[in-house]
Design a protein around this motif. Structure first.
Motif, short mmCIF file in Angstrom:
data_model
loop_
_atom_site.label_atom_id
_atom_site.label_comp_id
_atom_site.label_asym_id
_atom_site.label_seq_id
_atom_site.Cartn_x
_atom_site.Cartn_y
_atom_site.Cartn_z
N LEU A 136 37.32 9.81 51.26
CA LEU A 136 36.12 9.58 52.07
C LEU A 136 34.99 9.21 51.13
N ALA A 137 34.56 7.96 51.19
CA ALA A 137 33.47 7.48 50.34
C ALA A 137 32.22 7.39 51.20
N ALA A 138 31.36 8.39 51.10
CA ALA A 138 30.16 8.47 51.95
C ALA A 138 28.98 7.82 51.27
N ASN A 139 28.08 7.27 52.09
CA ASN A 139 26.86 6.64 51.59
C ASN A 139 25.66 7.57 51.69
N GLY A 140 25.92 8.87 51.68
CA GLY A 140 24.85 9.85 51.75
C GLY A 140 25.44 11.24 51.79
N MET A 193 28.64 14.66 54.44
CA MET A 193 29.91 14.18 54.98
C MET A 193 31.05 15.04 54.45
N SER A 194 31.97 15.43 55.33
CA SER A 194 33.12 16.23 54.93
C SER A 194 34.30 15.90 55.82
N TYR A 204 33.52 14.60 59.45
CA TYR A 204 32.33 15.19 60.05
C TYR A 204 31.06 14.65 59.39
N ASN A 205 30.01 14.51 60.19
CA ASN A 205 28.68 14.21 59.68
C ASN A 205 27.78 15.41 59.99
N THR A 206 27.50 16.22 58.98
CA THR A 206 26.63 17.38 59.18
C THR A 206 25.21 17.12 58.72
N ALA A 207 24.90 15.87 58.36
CA ALA A 207 23.55 15.52 57.92
C ALA A 207 22.60 15.38 59.11
N ASN A 208 21.34 15.18 58.83
CA ASN A 208 20.33 15.05 59.88
C ASN A 208 20.21 13.64 60.44
#
Length: 272
Positions: free
Chosen positions: A212-216, A219-220, A256-260
């Protein structure tokens, strides 16, 4: 005016490179609207005599200078039927949403990656834009024409793309690899608090690779065995997974996206 207007055979119009709203009146006349300016576009029955006008609000309009012209437009303004292009290529930065009907309010039935080639099953005007009925070999549905460009076949599908709605906060997608390959990669995005489940079949003894390559931040992902037990507990995007499987069936990777805020990301799958 310093404005460039371009149109393609799929019936989409761009003004200074930005997609415009298009309304078709007949096969020889349609109007594009961008930035409050209406651009009437007309041709003769045989496709000759192209005229592109501009009507700014509150002032006199005029006509654009034609710099180049391709072949005559397809019957119906390039909207479809059998006379339109046989295939389209997806031209979108993330993934193209495919709906069950030519409306953004209808359910999403597929998400197609950039560069995918699909079959053109016919286009029509709805909700002020061109919608095209397309097929990817696994599913059919309707997509906005401004994100499709003419292409040559055959259909080129990276994976099955059918998406079903799960709980309110997640969707589910079955992943398949291109023919003859043992992996695939694509770009996606999630709204805050949402998750997406990727389901892929594998056999006992095979090795699974996932990244998983996240841009912020925020992310998990979690990996589940076919029987629902946890193969890998919740893990941050900074850690990839490589491991041997001990069950046969559908394995699930839930991101999952646990960011705001909304997050874009890449996912990479491999099975050997």
């Amino acid at each position: 005016m310093g404005v460039t207007v371009s149109a393609d055979p799929a019936g989409s119009v761009r003004v200074n490179g930005v997609p415009a709203s298009v309304r078709m009146y007949n096969q020889n006349y349609f109007e594009a609207v961008s930035g409050g300016i209406t651009f009437p576009i007309s041709t003769e029955e045989d496709g000759s005599g192209l005229l592109v006008g501009f009507n700014p609000p509150g002032s006199a309009g005029g006509y654009c200078t034609i710099l180049s012209v391709g072949g005559p437009p397809a019957p119906g303004g390039g909207m479809a039927g059998a006379d339109g292009p046989d295939h389209f290529e997806v031209n979108v930065n993330t993934r193209l949403l495919v709906h069950s009907r030519p409306s953004t309010a209808s359910p999403v039935v597929a998400k197609l990656p950039r560069g995918m080639v699909v079959e053109n099953l016919g286009c029509q005007e709805s909700e002020g834009r061109i919608w095209c009925h397309i097929g990817d070999g696994d599913a059919t549905g309707w997509a906005a024409g401004e994100f499709l460009v003419e292409a040559s076949g055959p259909i080129r599908s990276a994976r099955a793309t059918t998406v079903v709605q799960g709980a309110a906060s997640h969707t589910v997608e079955r992943v398949r690899f291109p023919r003859g390959q043992n992996g695939t990669e694509f770009t996606d995005s999630l709204n805050p608090g949402d998750s997406h489940r990727y389901v892929l079949g594998a056999r006992n003894g095979q090795y699974l690779y996932f990244r998983l390559a996240a841009n912020g931040p925020g992310m998990s992902y979690v990996i589940y065995n076919p029987d629902g037990s946890v193969l890998l507990d919740e893990t941050g995007a900074d850690r990839e997974y490589r491991g041997q499987l001990w069950q046969t069936g559908d394995h699930t990777v839930q991101v999952y996206n646990t960011a705001n805020g909304a997050q874009s990301f890449n996912v990479i799958f491999g099975i050997q």
